[in-house]
Design a protein around this motif. Structure first.
Motif, PDB file in Angstrom:
ATOM      1  N   TYR A 283       0.841  -1.208   0.000  1.00 48.52           N
ATOM      2  CA  TYR A 283       0.000   0.000   0.000  1.00 48.52           C
ATOM      3  C   TYR A 283       0.874   1.256   0.000  1.00 48.52           C
ATOM      4  O   TYR A 283       0.676   2.167  -0.807  1.00 48.52           O
ATOM      5  CB  TYR A 283      -0.891  -0.067   1.231  1.00 48.52           C
ATOM      6  N   LEU A 284       1.884   1.285   0.891  1.00 47.31           N
ATOM      7  CA  LEU A 284       2.775   2.438   0.944  1.00 47.31           C
ATOM      8  C   LEU A 284       3.567   2.592  -0.349  1.00 47.31           C
ATOM      9  O   LEU A 284       3.768   3.711  -0.836  1.00 47.31           O
ATOM     10  CB  LEU A 284       3.730   2.313   2.129  1.00 47.31           C
ATOM     11  N   ALA A 285       4.027   1.471  -0.896  1.00 49.65           N
ATOM     12  CA  ALA A 285       4.793   1.522  -2.146  1.00 49.65           C
ATOM     13  C   ALA A 285       3.938   2.069  -3.287  1.00 49.65           C
ATOM     14  O   ALA A 285       4.410   2.853  -4.123  1.00 49.65           O
ATOM     15  CB  ALA A 285       5.324   0.135  -2.493  1.00 49.65           C
ATOM     16  N   LYS A 286       2.676   1.685  -3.292  1.00 42.72           N
ATOM     17  CA  LYS A 286       1.754   2.140  -4.333  1.00 42.72           C
ATOM     18  C   LYS A 286       1.527   3.650  -4.225  1.00 42.72           C
ATOM     19  O   LYS A 286       1.536   4.371  -5.230  1.00 42.72           O
ATOM     20  CB  LYS A 286       0.432   1.382  -4.177  1.00 42.72           C
ATOM     21  N   ILE A 287       1.352   4.138  -3.003  1.00 37.67           N
ATOM     22  CA  ILE A 287       1.172   5.578  -2.796  1.00 37.67           C
ATOM     23  C   ILE A 287       2.456   6.318  -3.174  1.00 37.67           C
ATOM     24  O   ILE A 287       2.422   7.359  -3.844  1.00 37.67           O
ATOM     25  CB  ILE A 287       0.797   5.880  -1.338  1.00 37.67           C
ATOM     26  N   SER A 288       3.600   5.750  -2.755  1.00 38.58           N
ATOM     27  CA  SER A 288       4.888   6.381  -3.024  1.00 38.58           C
ATOM     28  C   SER A 288       5.191   6.479  -4.513  1.00 38.58           C
ATOM     29  O   SER A 288       5.965   7.343  -4.942  1.00 38.58           O
ATOM     30  CB  SER A 288       6.011   5.604  -2.332  1.00 38.58           C
ATOM     31  N   SER A 289       4.595   5.612  -5.321  1.00 42.53           N
ATOM     32  CA  SER A 289       4.818   5.660  -6.767  1.00 42.53           C
ATOM     33  C   SER A 289       4.149   6.874  -7.400  1.00 42.53           C
ATOM     34  O   SER A 289       4.502   7.262  -8.518  1.00 42.53           O
ATOM     35  CB  SER A 289       4.277   4.383  -7.424  1.00 42.53           C
ATOM     36  N   GLY A 290       3.166   7.453  -6.714  1.00 39.86           N
ATOM     37  CA  GLY A 290       2.503   8.646  -7.215  1.00 39.86           C
ATOM     38  C   GLY A 290       1.262   8.401  -8.034  1.00 39.86           C
ATOM     39  O   GLY A 290       0.662   9.347  -8.543  1.00 39.86           O
ATOM     40  N   ARG A 291       0.824   7.139  -8.161  1.00 38.64           N
ATOM     41  CA  ARG A 291      -0.314   6.875  -9.033  1.00 38.64           C
ATOM     42  C   ARG A 291      -1.634   6.651  -8.303  1.00 38.64           C
ATOM     43  O   ARG A 291      -2.647   6.385  -8.940  1.00 38.64           O
ATOM     44  CB  ARG A 291      -0.018   5.670  -9.937  1.00 38.64           C
ATOM     45  N   THR A 292      -1.625   6.764  -6.961  1.00 38.32           N
ATOM     46  CA  THR A 292      -2.851   6.609  -6.190  1.00 38.32           C
ATOM     47  C   THR A 292      -3.385   7.994  -5.865  1.00 38.32           C
ATOM     48  O   THR A 292      -2.813   8.720  -5.045  1.00 38.32           O
ATOM     49  CB  THR A 292      -2.581   5.836  -4.883  1.00 38.32           C
TER      50      THR A 292
END
Length: 552
Positions: A283-292
């Motif tokens: 979840y954190l990695a997904k947010i950190s990618s900038g696409r959420t």
């Protein structure tokens, strides 16, 4: 002094659990002699700690020099739900323990010592910091022992919202700063932006992502239903502000409508398909990618991801926090005052061979010197004194705001959750605030993108978007979620059954075909009734009323 505590095998636990259940620990803490010289304390913390420094950072080194204490902690990722029962079954405990909501189990097992005399004889700073709230440390009306030192900030002034509906700054910028007040506003912004931007940095754009990983389902998925329907978060129960009657909050009709809206978001293709299977790190990695682009969460749960976005130069992909509710008839209660919260914190166990050194260590962290170290750092290294005031340079403040590993590298704040702290706005003996937080500091820490967004909403701070605490009454029961539930009681068993039902039925309801939502919800309500929810509500009501009486 022991430095480690054993993990007992499942077979041994099963063979000894009945024998250990009735054992009580020795409360005669003051009969143990105080040691001299360096000492190591083992510790269990029911929360993870992504910035733990192994007490090797500059600030932690000073703490070790001043106290001659080293901590060897274990940080859990499951809230202690599995490990604390294992400790109780084995009868072996770390020296210090921060059990979150499981303190009641430890008290019932005789695992925690009464700290009252230790505080009176050895902890003047703890006495000072709790001050008029000392009575709130009492366990209950029947047992006035102090087993847990609450670690909530004392006399805290909140200058930033802790929870809300979150949208990337680029979303509101690109859409011309639309009003974000209701779930429909939130939904429309996500839909319109996602349609215009199907990919971000070459990856598919995610509309709204939720987190349901173990206990975190409450933080991102279920408890936001409180706020969206105008109620404060009290754990699993809604407390009537007038009668103090408790109702398992899912049984409120308004919350059914909130979850029906999440079901609608899923049907519209706006909900992340991995919401109910992803782990916290994913979840954190997904947010950190900038696409959420959309979240419903707390600031602390997504803080690492927000720092990562800032550090990687993606300020427009960071998220603003909005006081969204189901409809405009509700007011988001983020800032409703609980008064000082007893309950969750840290305790010393019966296995601690030197409780006097342990309480003195915690007392040092609560001292003016200890508080300044944990908030400001080391004079000459992290701040300077100018005209008698502590001053942080622009360069150092930039490090604080943009270095994702700042806490770990400096040690500033590493030990903050292990002892009580003065809240933002409280001043020390020099007249300066213990914490560095102030409205000006917070505004200065905003990125240029944040400042632009806030200016376009005609406010200076995110707090300004929210209903203020003066618009709500102070809750005389504090926060119901931190009331200890008696281990092995009918209430504990019913709540465990109910949470198992919640973890199954809420995702099922959200992911159901919209035509089947009502049927799934009816089954959910029937399951709770079969589990004994009405008895749980009656028992919880009694607990709330008892706390209100105790805290008068």
């Amino acid at each position: 002094m022991k430095t480690k505590w054993k993990k007992t095998s499942a077979a041994f636990i099963m063979g000894t659990v009945l024998m250990m259940a009735g054992c009580q620990g020795d409360d005669s803490a003051n009969t143990k002699e105080e040691s001299t010289g360096p000492v190591t304390f083992s510790m269990f913390n029911a929360d993870p700690h992504s910035q733990w420094d192994n007490m090797e950072s500059p600030v932690s080194q000073i703490v070790k020099e001043k106290t001659e204490v080293t901590l060897e902690p274990e940080f859990d990722v499951a809230g202690g739900e599995q490990k604390i029962p294992l400790m109780i079954a084995s009868g072996e405990y770390p020296d210090l323990i921060a059990p979150k909501g499981n303190a009641g189990k430890l008290v019932d097992a005789g695992a925690l010592i009464d700290l009252t005399d230790l505080i009176e004889e050895h902890a003047p700073n703890l006495q000072k910091i709790y001050g008029d709230y000392f009575s709130r440390l009492k366990w209950s009306g029947e047992d006035e022992s102090i087993y847990i030192l609450p670690t909530a900030a004392v006399d805290h002034t909140y200058w930033a919202p802790g929870t809300g509906f979150m949208l990337q700054h680029d979303v509101v910028k690109q859409l011309g700063y639309p009003e974000i007040r209701t779930v429909k506003d939130f939904e429309n912004a996500i839909r319109e932006y996602k349609e215009k931007n199907p990919t971000i940095d070459g990856q598919p754009t995610i509309g709204l992502s939720l987190l349901a990983d173990d206990w975190r389902i409450m933080i991102s998925t279920t408890n936001p239903a409180f706020y969206a329907t105008g109620a404060p978060d009290d754990g699993e129960f809604y407390i009537d502000p007038d009668t103090h009657e408790a109702t398992m909050h899912y049984r409120r009709p308004a919350e059914k409508e909130y979850f029906k809206w999440l079901n609608h978001m899923n049907a519209e293709g706006l909900l992340d398909k991995e919401s109910f299977v992803q782990k916290y790190d994913q979840y954190l990695a997904k947010i950190s990618s900038g696409r959420t682009i959309g979240l419903i969460d707390t600031d602390w749960e997504v803080a690492d991801a927000q720092r990562a976005l800032r550090e990687s130069g993606k300020a427009e992909r960071m998220h603003g926090m909005y006081p969204v509710t189901l409809t405009e008839e509700y007011k988001h209660a983020n800032f409703q005052d609980t008064g000082y919260l007893g309950g969750w914190g840290i305790g010393i166990t019966v296995d601690c061979e030197d409780p006097i050194r342990a309480i003195k260590f915690l007392d040092y962290l609560a001292s003016e010197e200890g508080q300044i170290l944990q908030n400001w750092g080391i004079e000459g290294e992290h701040y300077t004194i100018e005209d008698g005031k502590r001053v942080i340079s622009d360069e150092e403040m930039n490090e604080r705001n943009n270095n994702a590993n700042y806490v770990k590298e400096t040690g500033i704040g590493v030990l903050k959750g292990f002892a009580p702290i003065y809240g933002d706005g409280v001043t020390d003996s020099t007249g300066q605030t213990y914490s560095i937080a102030s409205p000006d500091q917070i505004k200065n820490a905003y990125t240029d993108v944040e400042k632009e967004v806030l200016a376009n909403y005609d406010v200076e701070m995110w707090k300004d978007l929210y209903p203020q605490k003066e618009e709500f009454p102070v809750k005389p029961w504090g926060a119901a979620y931190n009331m200890p539930v008696e281990a092995g009681s009918d209430l504990e068993l019913i709540m465990q059954k109910s949470m198992d039902i919640v973890k199954k039925r809420i995702p099922e309801a959200i992911l159901a075909d919209p035509a089947e939502f009502d049927a799934v919800w009816d089954e959910f309500m029937a399951d709770l009734e079969k589990a004994g929810v009405e008895q749980a509500e009656a028992d919880y009501t009694e607990m709330v009323k008892n706390r209100v009486e105790l805290w008068k």
